[in-house]
Design a protein around this motif. Structure first.
Motif, PDB file in Angstrom:
ATOM      1  N   GLY A  50       0.815  -1.205   0.000  1.00 26.86           N
ATOM      2  CA  GLY A  50       0.000   0.000   0.000  1.00 26.86           C
ATOM      3  C   GLY A  50       0.850   1.257   0.000  1.00 26.86           C
ATOM      4  N   GLN A  51       1.937   1.233   0.756  1.00 26.85           N
ATOM      5  CA  GLN A  51       2.839   2.382   0.766  1.00 26.85           C
ATOM      6  C   GLN A  51       3.492   2.576  -0.597  1.00 26.85           C
ATOM      7  N   LEU A  52       3.870   1.489  -1.247  1.00 22.33           N
ATOM      8  CA  LEU A  52       4.455   1.582  -2.583  1.00 22.33           C
ATOM      9  C   LEU A  52       3.448   2.168  -3.569  1.00 22.33           C
ATOM     10  N   LEU A  53       2.199   1.745  -3.499  1.00 27.28           N
ATOM     11  CA  LEU A  53       1.174   2.271  -4.398  1.00 27.28           C
ATOM     12  C   LEU A  53       0.944   3.768  -4.170  1.00 27.28           C
ATOM     13  N   LEU A  54       1.020   4.200  -2.913  1.00 26.45           N
ATOM     14  CA  LEU A  54       0.855   5.627  -2.651  1.00 26.45           C
ATOM     15  C   LEU A  54       2.033   6.428  -3.199  1.00 26.45           C
ATOM     16  N   MET A  55       3.232   5.863  -3.130  1.00 28.67           N
ATOM     17  CA  MET A  55       4.382   6.536  -3.736  1.00 28.67           C
ATOM     18  C   MET A  55       4.201   6.648  -5.251  1.00 28.67           C
ATOM     19  N   LEU A  56       3.732   5.584  -5.867  1.00 31.23           N
ATOM     20  CA  LEU A  56       3.453   5.623  -7.302  1.00 31.23           C
ATOM     21  C   LEU A  56       2.383   6.656  -7.618  1.00 31.23           C
ATOM     22  N   ALA A  57       1.333   6.673  -6.802  1.00 35.05           N
ATOM     23  CA  ALA A  57       0.254   7.633  -7.024  1.00 35.05           C
ATOM     24  C   ALA A  57       0.753   9.067  -6.900  1.00 35.05           C
ATOM     25  N   ALA A  58       1.606   9.308  -5.884  1.00 34.69           N
ATOM     26  CA  ALA A  58       2.125  10.660  -5.670  1.00 34.69           C
ATOM     27  C   ALA A  58       3.066  11.098  -6.774  1.00 34.69           C
ATOM     28  N   SER A  59       3.618  10.140  -7.527  1.00 38.58           N
ATOM     29  CA  SER A  59       4.543  10.501  -8.602  1.00 38.58           C
ATOM     30  C   SER A  59       3.812  10.944  -9.864  1.00 38.58           C
ATOM     31  N   ILE A  60       2.504  10.696  -9.942  1.00 34.51           N
ATOM     32  CA  ILE A  60       1.762  11.061 -11.155  1.00 34.51           C
ATOM     33  C   ILE A  60       0.551  11.931 -10.882  1.00 34.51           C
ATOM     34  N   ASN A  79      -2.850  16.407  -2.951  1.00 38.87           N
ATOM     35  CA  ASN A  79      -4.216  16.536  -2.437  1.00 38.87           C
ATOM     36  C   ASN A  79      -5.155  15.531  -3.089  1.00 38.87           C
ATOM     37  N   ARG A  80      -4.901  15.164  -4.344  1.00 35.49           N
ATOM     38  CA  ARG A  80      -5.730  14.147  -5.003  1.00 35.49           C
ATOM     39  C   ARG A  80      -5.453  12.771  -4.417  1.00 35.49           C
ATOM     40  N   VAL A  81      -4.213  12.526  -4.054  1.00 33.74           N
ATOM     41  CA  VAL A  81      -3.837  11.229  -3.502  1.00 33.74           C
ATOM     42  C   VAL A  81      -4.333  11.090  -2.065  1.00 33.74           C
ATOM     43  N   ALA A 141       1.491  10.146   5.501  1.00 40.41           N
ATOM     44  CA  ALA A 141       2.958  10.135   5.520  1.00 40.41           C
ATOM     45  C   ALA A 141       3.547   9.469   4.289  1.00 40.41           C
ATOM     46  N   ALA A 142       2.907   8.424   3.816  1.00 37.27           N
ATOM     47  CA  ALA A 142       3.467   7.681   2.681  1.00 37.27           C
ATOM     48  C   ALA A 142       3.477   8.496   1.404  1.00 37.27           C
ATOM     49  N   VAL A 143       2.685   9.577   1.360  1.00 37.74           N
ATOM     50  CA  VAL A 143       2.601  10.381   0.140  1.00 37.74           C
ATOM     51  C   VAL A 143       3.717  11.418   0.090  1.00 37.74           C
ATOM     52  N   ILE A 144       4.159  11.886   1.260  1.00 45.56           N
ATOM     53  CA  ILE A 144       5.180  12.936   1.291  1.00 45.56           C
ATOM     54  C   ILE A 144       6.549  12.291   1.156  1.00 45.56           C
ATOM     55  N   THR A 145       6.821  11.783  -0.008  1.00 41.31           N
ATOM     56  CA  THR A 145       8.093  11.137  -0.305  1.00 41.31           C
ATOM     57  C   THR A 145       8.557  11.590  -1.671  1.00 41.31           C
ATOM     58  N   PRO A 146       9.835  11.447  -1.974  1.00 46.57           N
ATOM     59  CA  PRO A 146      10.282  11.778  -3.322  1.00 46.57           C
ATOM     60  C   PRO A 146       9.547  10.919  -4.341  1.00 46.57           C
ATOM     61  N   PRO A 147       9.119  11.491  -5.474  1.00 49.43           N
ATOM     62  CA  PRO A 147       8.424  10.694  -6.478  1.00 49.43           C
ATOM     63  C   PRO A 147       9.320   9.598  -7.035  1.00 49.43           C
TER      64      PRO A 147
END
Length: 325
Positions: free
Chosen positions: A223-233, A237-239, A312-318
């Motif tokens: 789930g954390q990996l998917l949120l990182m992927l989501a935040a990269s595209i 706020n959408r994520v 927290a999982a979203v505030i990471t480098p894309p």
């Protein structure tokens, strides 16, 4: 093209939060079978499985524990250790919607820390959404009417620890690699929970317990990996918005799997908590649309409002080192 990317990011976020919810249900399924610290420890063990997916070709695995900001790394590791152990205990002891609604106090604590310790300005919109969320939690708890338990304290501690983790994310900066950020979230449970589980450790019995342990650890990591992927595209706020879909999953699991239906007041409190999140999301949506129009939203340092509204999982480098187009 941009619309397709944003839609894909939201879909990935929904899937990521579904994984988190199933992971939480797996931990509750182990109530009375294994010690909470042992469950949290194995969560870290199975979380190691996604490390190769985060590592860049030219990056060393030593980045998991080597950071240019060692004190922030340690703070985050300690915060994640407390949050994982507390969340397992809370879900084991409380009905799942009740535990999750308390954990949704995290934005409240982020805002308090931002104002008291970081001396930052927070808008009225943010305060309104935070206070509304707090009111929703009070409706769920109903102090004086419902007996407060140790599980309630654990859930509140999870919200506080998660807030510390998010603040540490922010100070780590964009130059910190995602492998280092993820490493701190692994080492906290592996070391902290590993030490505390020794006294009550028992070998898991049967395939069922091992499957639940695997589901808890691996799905949380996925789930954390998917949120990182989501935040990269897609914008943060959408994520962040699909986070509240967790409550729907949790209510369904509580009713159909654990036979713990939500009563009327709990339902009202959950609705108020969700409304507070939606209000904050609406404010951030308006703000991000303005930034997007100016073409520089991805370069702006997150404000306390953005941090409070973003997991927290979203505030990471894309995952791709390039700005959105």
């Amino acid at each position: 093209m941009r619309k397709i990317l944003f839609t894909s990011g939201i879909v990935l976020a929904f899937l990521g939060y579904a994984f988190f919810s199933i992971s939480d249900a797996c931990s509750k399924g182990l109530a009375g079978r294994l010690d909470p610290f042992e469950v949290a420890f194995f969560g870290g063990v199975f979380g190691l499985l996604i490390v190769p997916l985060l590592k860049r070709p030219n990056e060393s695995y030593r980045a998991l524990v080597l950071s240019s900001h060692p004190w922030l790394w340690l703070v985050r590791a300690a915060a994640v250790f407390v949050a994982t152990a507390g969340s397992v205990e809370a879900f084991m002891l409380l009905p799942m919607p009740e535990a999750l609604s308390l954990m949704f106090l995290m934005p409240f604590f982020v805002t308090i820390v931002s104002v008291l310790f970081l001396k930052e300005q927070v808008t009225g919109w943010a305060w309104l959404s935070v206070l509304l969320g707090f009111a929703g939690v009070m409706i769920v708890l109903r102090p004086g009417v419902k007996a407060l338990q140790f599980g309630h304290l654990c859930a509140i501690v999870v919200a506080m620890a998660s807030a510390v983790s998010v603040i540490a994310y922010r100070f780590a900066g964009k130059e910190t690699s995602r492998l280092t950020l993820y490493g701190s979230s692994l080492c906290g449970p592996l070391v902290g929970d590993g030490i505390l589980m020794v006294q009550h450790f028992v070998v898991p019995h049967g395939v069922n317990e091992w499957l639940l342990l695997f589901g808890y650890g691996f799905l949380a990591a996925a789930g954390q990996l998917l949120l990182m992927l989501a935040a990269s595209i897609a914008p943060a706020n959408r994520v962040a918005l699909p986070q509240y879909s967790q409550m729907a999953w949790i209510v369904a699991f509580s009713y159909f799997i654990f036979n713990q239906p939500v009563d009327m007041w709990d339902g009202i409190g959950i609705a108020v908590v969700t409304l507070s999140g939606m209000l904050n999301w609406l404010r951030q949506k308006i703000r991000f649309e303005k930034m997007l129009h100016r073409g520089w939203w991805w370069r702006r340092k997150p404000t306390p409002e953005v941090i409070a509204a973003t997991p927290a999982a979203v505030i990471t480098p894309p995952l791709e080192d390039k700005p959105h187009e």
